[in-house]
Design a protein around this motif. Sequence first.
Motif, mmCIF file in Angstrom:
data_model
loop_
_atom_site.group_PDB
_atom_site.id
_atom_site.type_symbol
_atom_site.label_atom_id
_atom_site.label_comp_id
_atom_site.label_asym_id
_atom_site.label_seq_id
_atom_site.Cartn_x
_atom_site.Cartn_y
_atom_site.Cartn_z
ATOM 1 N N GLU A 211 0.834 -1.210 0.000
ATOM 2 C CA GLU A 211 0.000 0.000 0.000
ATOM 3 C C GLU A 211 0.867 1.258 0.000
ATOM 4 N N GLU A 212 1.953 1.244 0.762
ATOM 5 C CA GLU A 212 2.856 2.395 0.763
ATOM 6 C C GLU A 212 3.483 2.590 -0.607
ATOM 7 N N MET A 213 3.857 1.493 -1.244
ATOM 8 C CA MET A 213 4.428 1.588 -2.588
ATOM 9 C C MET A 213 3.408 2.117 -3.591
ATOM 10 N N LEU A 214 2.150 1.740 -3.411
ATOM 11 C CA LEU A 214 1.086 2.245 -4.278
ATOM 12 C C LEU A 214 0.912 3.747 -4.100
ATOM 13 N N SER A 215 0.917 4.201 -2.854
ATOM 14 C CA SER A 215 0.723 5.629 -2.591
ATOM 15 C C SER A 215 1.883 6.468 -3.100
ATOM 16 N N MET A 216 3.086 5.881 -3.156
ATOM 17 C CA MET A 216 4.261 6.590 -3.677
ATOM 18 C C MET A 216 4.335 6.564 -5.205
ATOM 19 N N GLY A 217 3.485 5.764 -5.842
ATOM 20 C CA GLY A 217 3.524 5.664 -7.292
ATOM 21 C C GLY A 217 4.515 4.655 -7.822
ATOM 22 N N VAL A 218 5.038 3.805 -6.927
ATOM 23 C CA VAL A 218 6.002 2.781 -7.354
ATOM 24 C C VAL A 218 5.268 1.557 -7.883
ATOM 25 N N VAL A 219 4.253 1.109 -7.163
ATOM 26 C CA VAL A 219 3.422 -0.026 -7.562
ATOM 27 C C VAL A 219 2.176 0.505 -8.255
ATOM 28 N N ASP A 220 1.696 -0.224 -9.268
ATOM 29 C CA ASP A 220 0.554 0.238 -10.058
ATOM 30 C C ASP A 220 -0.780 -0.315 -9.580
ATOM 31 N N VAL A 221 -0.782 -1.553 -9.083
ATOM 32 C CA VAL A 221 -2.027 -2.188 -8.633
ATOM 33 C C VAL A 221 -1.726 -3.014 -7.393
ATOM 34 N N VAL A 222 -2.600 -2.920 -6.387
ATOM 35 C CA VAL A 222 -2.529 -3.787 -5.200
ATOM 36 C C VAL A 222 -3.811 -4.608 -5.138
ATOM 37 N N CYS A 223 -3.655 -5.893 -4.896
ATOM 38 C CA CYS A 223 -4.813 -6.774 -4.804
ATOM 39 C C CYS A 223 -4.707 -7.629 -3.543
ATOM 40 N N GLU A 224 -5.743 -8.374 -3.241
ATOM 41 C CA GLU A 224 -5.744 -9.217 -2.052
ATOM 42 C C GLU A 224 -4.795 -10.401 -2.228
ATOM 43 N N ASP A 225 -4.285 -10.908 -1.120
ATOM 44 C CA ASP A 225 -3.394 -12.057 -1.165
ATOM 45 C C ASP A 225 -4.083 -13.247 -1.852
ATOM 46 N N GLY A 226 -3.324 -13.929 -2.692
ATOM 47 C CA GLY A 226 -3.851 -15.074 -3.416
ATOM 48 C C GLY A 226 -4.584 -14.720 -4.691
ATOM 49 N N GLN A 227 -4.763 -13.416 -4.952
ATOM 50 C CA GLN A 227 -5.509 -12.977 -6.132
ATOM 51 C C GLN A 227 -4.618 -12.360 -7.212
ATOM 52 N N GLY A 228 -3.294 -12.504 -7.055
ATOM 53 C CA GLY A 228 -2.375 -11.839 -7.969
ATOM 54 C C GLY A 228 -2.541 -12.252 -9.415
ATOM 55 N N GLU A 229 -2.584 -13.557 -9.674
ATOM 56 C CA GLU A 229 -2.705 -14.018 -11.056
ATOM 57 C C GLU A 229 -4.039 -13.602 -11.654
ATOM 58 N N ALA A 230 -5.096 -13.679 -10.862
ATOM 59 C CA ALA A 230 -6.412 -13.249 -11.346
ATOM 60 C C ALA A 230 -6.423 -11.748 -11.631
ATOM 61 N N GLU A 231 -5.703 -10.972 -10.809
ATOM 62 C CA GLU A 231 -5.644 -9.530 -11.019
ATOM 63 C C GLU A 231 -4.893 -9.200 -12.297
ATOM 64 N N VAL A 232 -3.802 -9.920 -12.563
ATOM 65 C CA VAL A 232 -3.071 -9.710 -13.818
ATOM 66 C C VAL A 232 -3.965 -10.062 -15.005
ATOM 67 N N ALA A 233 -4.689 -11.167 -14.907
ATOM 68 C CA ALA A 233 -5.600 -11.558 -15.979
ATOM 69 C C ALA A 233 -6.664 -10.490 -16.204
ATOM 70 N N ALA A 234 -7.195 -9.937 -15.110
ATOM 71 C CA ALA A 234 -8.204 -8.879 -15.227
ATOM 72 C C ALA A 234 -7.607 -7.628 -15.861
ATOM 73 N N LEU A 235 -6.363 -7.304 -15.501
ATOM 74 C CA LEU A 235 -5.687 -6.140 -16.078
ATOM 75 C C LEU A 235 -5.500 -6.325 -17.575
ATOM 76 N N ILE A 236 -5.120 -7.529 -17.981
ATOM 77 C CA ILE A 236 -4.942 -7.810 -19.406
ATOM 78 C C ILE A 236 -6.266 -7.679 -20.146
#
Length: 306
Positions: A215-240
Amino acid sequence: MNVPTQLLEAPRQRIGSQEFNTQGEIHFSPQLQARYDKEQQALWLRWKPSPRPCFNPALLRDLRRYCDMVDVSGAELMLNGEKFPIAYSILTSGTPGVFNLGGDLDLFVNLIERRDRDGLQMYGRACIDVLYRNYVSYDLPITTISLVQGECLGGGFECALSSDLIVAERSSRFGFPEILFNLFPGMGAYSFLERKVGQKLTERLISSGQIFSAEEMLSMGVVDVVCEDGQGEAEVAALIRKQSRNRNGLNAMYRARRRVHRLDFSELLDIVNIWVDSALRLTSRDMKLMQKLVSRQNDLGAHQVH
């Protein structure tokens, strides 16, 4: 413990049906495999380093082979006699709870104690060769994504930063611990971060030794998307899926961004040389602190094995 010259000498290869199995998978070694997803038009690259979750020389050699394959692919591959486009290249980890802990600190200790400047330079060069090609998206219309699930430290953080987009699960943690043993991350951290968030924040992240949440990385603009644990692959698929209609324009935008914030390979190489000089000035106290982090890498690696 030497750095093998094969790190910089792996032959370029062309992606073809002879490398991928019928499931669209290719196994470079027990540490690295890739899988092509037809629906996403994506190459998923997954590493599982051993004995520690870091960039050891053998893993770097395999990553070099992957990069060479994508480089010469023309953004397409042959699979079971059919031609498929490569729209995305996704970096992720097969080690639960760890994206990557970064440099092979055990190797660093050995090379520094032997005053092996050439070995340190060769290792650094092998790292930036892989990261730079990911950063420029292989000069192809490919969008690069890093999926971070867990600890993302040092060179692992540098690797994530080399992608166009970073997706992180909520419990992921980011940081550069190198300053704790009187060194700095020398394989792209400053170059990638400064172009993304500016000098002041870059130097804060590198010099503090602090560990930051997703979350801190997201607020700094370093990370683009934060999702719940275990949902990373699904989040990438949704982004695509979300990007699919506008992928050409978005990919061009990422390319334009890299042109505006131009990064030449020579800059990364110069910084590797600064890192080598700095490493060879470490004191015995610094080396003891580095050894403590080696023990932590070993502990995490052993924990994941069991």
